[in-house]
Scaffold this active site. Structure first.
Site, PDB file in Angstrom:
ATOM      1  N   HIS A   1     -14.045  28.592  57.123  1.00  0.00           N
ATOM      2  CA  HIS A   1     -12.883  27.864  56.631  1.00  0.00           C
ATOM      3  C   HIS A   1     -13.301  26.975  55.458  1.00  0.00           C
ATOM      4  O   HIS A   1     -14.457  26.582  55.333  1.00  0.00           O
ATOM      5  CB  HIS A   1     -12.326  27.003  57.774  1.00  0.00           C
ATOM      6  CG  HIS A   1     -11.009  26.368  57.464  1.00  0.00           C
ATOM      7  ND1 HIS A   1      -9.836  27.088  57.393  1.00  0.00           N
ATOM      8  CD2 HIS A   1     -10.668  25.072  57.231  1.00  0.00           C
ATOM      9  CE1 HIS A   1      -8.835  26.265  57.126  1.00  0.00           C
ATOM     10  NE2 HIS A   1      -9.317  25.031  57.018  1.00  0.00           N
TER      11      HIS A   1
ATOM     12  N   CYS B   1      -5.724  25.254  53.341  1.00  0.00           N
ATOM     13  CA  CYS B   1      -5.616  24.869  54.752  1.00  0.00           C
ATOM     14  C   CYS B   1      -4.163  24.512  55.069  1.00  0.00           C
ATOM     15  O   CYS B   1      -3.311  25.388  55.032  1.00  0.00           O
ATOM     16  CB  CYS B   1      -6.596  23.736  55.060  1.00  0.00           C
ATOM     17  SG  CYS B   1      -6.675  23.275  56.805  1.00  0.00           S
TER      18      CYS B   1
ATOM     19  N   ASP C   1     -13.759  32.136  59.951  1.00  0.00           N
ATOM     20  CA  ASP C   1     -12.918  30.948  60.143  1.00  0.00           C
ATOM     21  C   ASP C   1     -12.461  30.924  61.597  1.00  0.00           C
ATOM     22  O   ASP C   1     -11.570  31.680  61.994  1.00  0.00           O
ATOM     23  CB  ASP C   1     -11.719  31.013  59.199  1.00  0.00           C
ATOM     24  CG  ASP C   1     -10.878  29.745  59.215  1.00  0.00           C
ATOM     25  OD1 ASP C   1     -10.893  29.028  60.234  1.00  0.00           O
ATOM     26  OD2 ASP C   1     -10.196  29.487  58.210  1.00  0.00           O
TER      27      ASP C   1
END
Length: 267
Positions: free
Chosen positions: A235, A146, A202
């Site tokens: 994600h 991330c 995502d």
């Protein structure tokens, strides 16, 4: 100093899931360390096979949740593969990311102030510390998740010493610190081979942004980067302590990560 060795997970995502992976530290030199970084004794977590020198070095860049048990466990996983793995806490100058429960506040007050220039400098200091500990920084890699995935791309644009990077679902078309360029903006400066691992589902990282980055890399003459986009995958699919975890995609990505480092001189 963050207490990663005590099993502290990020407060913002508690409780952890039953699928959380725990890697044993037996036979490893593993635990918190402090790294001199531009006036700060920066907290970090280090893991390596005990009693061995000259190991390849992997920097592990954290999520927005900072240095907590999942990131420490990733370091131990790399150590089991024969690496000196180090996860610095670049948010330590601004607050305790792992203790924060309010994500908007976390982003505004702890993550946002950590500019690329500061983070790149902290990573350089981490590399220097690794060399002083006997690590082989001629075999240097970075991976991250991330925020840390974006950091892996960013550091690839900064460091001439980096051999390879693996970016897990790092945003490429936006930055976290006001005024910092995006990864796409910095594409022409990326020379190390980078493997990008992403989920097609995502919502925060549209696949078309990866296409734009790939085009920018190609235009700059960097043909050594690759993207893997997993269908129907969200994600944070590697984060085994969270509901977003997808075991098959995480295992495939981990194997690709290890292979990428070996293929590109980080082994």
């Amino acid at each position: 100093m963050p207490k990663a060795e005590t099993g502290r997970f990020a407060a913002a995502v508690l409780p952890v899931t039953a699928r959380t992976i725990t890697t044993d530290a037996a036979g490893l030199l593993a635990g918190p360390v402090a790294i001199p970084a531009h006036g700060l004794q920066m907290p970090a977590y280090r893991a390596a096979p005990a009693g061995r020198q000259g190991l390849p070095v992997v920097l592990v860049a954290c999520e927005i949740f900072g240095l907590h048990e999942h990131i420490a466990d990733v370091c131990r996983r790399f150590a089991r593969q024969g690496y000196l793995a180090i996860a610095p806490d670049p948010f330590a100058r601004h607050g305790d990311a792992a203790a924060c429960t309010d994500i908007p506040r976390l982003l505004a007050e702890v993550v946002g102030p950590a500019a690329d220039a500061q983070v790149d400098g902290d990573l350089d200091a981490t590399v220097a510390w690794a060399a002083a500990q006997g690590g082989d920084t001629g075999r240097l890699g970075i991976t991250g998740f991330c925020w840390g995935g974006r950091t892996a791309w960013s550091y690839a644009a900064h460091s001439a010493a980096l051999k390879a990077a693996v970016a897990w679902y790092g945003p490429v078309a936006r930055s976290y610190h006001a005024g910092d360029p995006t990864v796409i903006d910095r594409a022409a400066r990326i020379r190390a081979p980078v493997l990008g691992l992403y989920g097609a589902a995502d919502g925060g990282i549209p696949v078309d942004t990866l296409t734009r980055l790939d085009a920018a890399l190609q235009a700059a003459g960097n043909t050594g980067c690759e993207f893997v986009v997993y269908p129907d995958t969200p994600h944070a699919f590697f984060a085994d302590y969270r509901p977003s975890y997808r075991a098959a995609e995480a295992e495939d990505g981990w194997n690709r990560c290890l292979a990428w480092f070996k293929q590109n001189g980080v082994a």
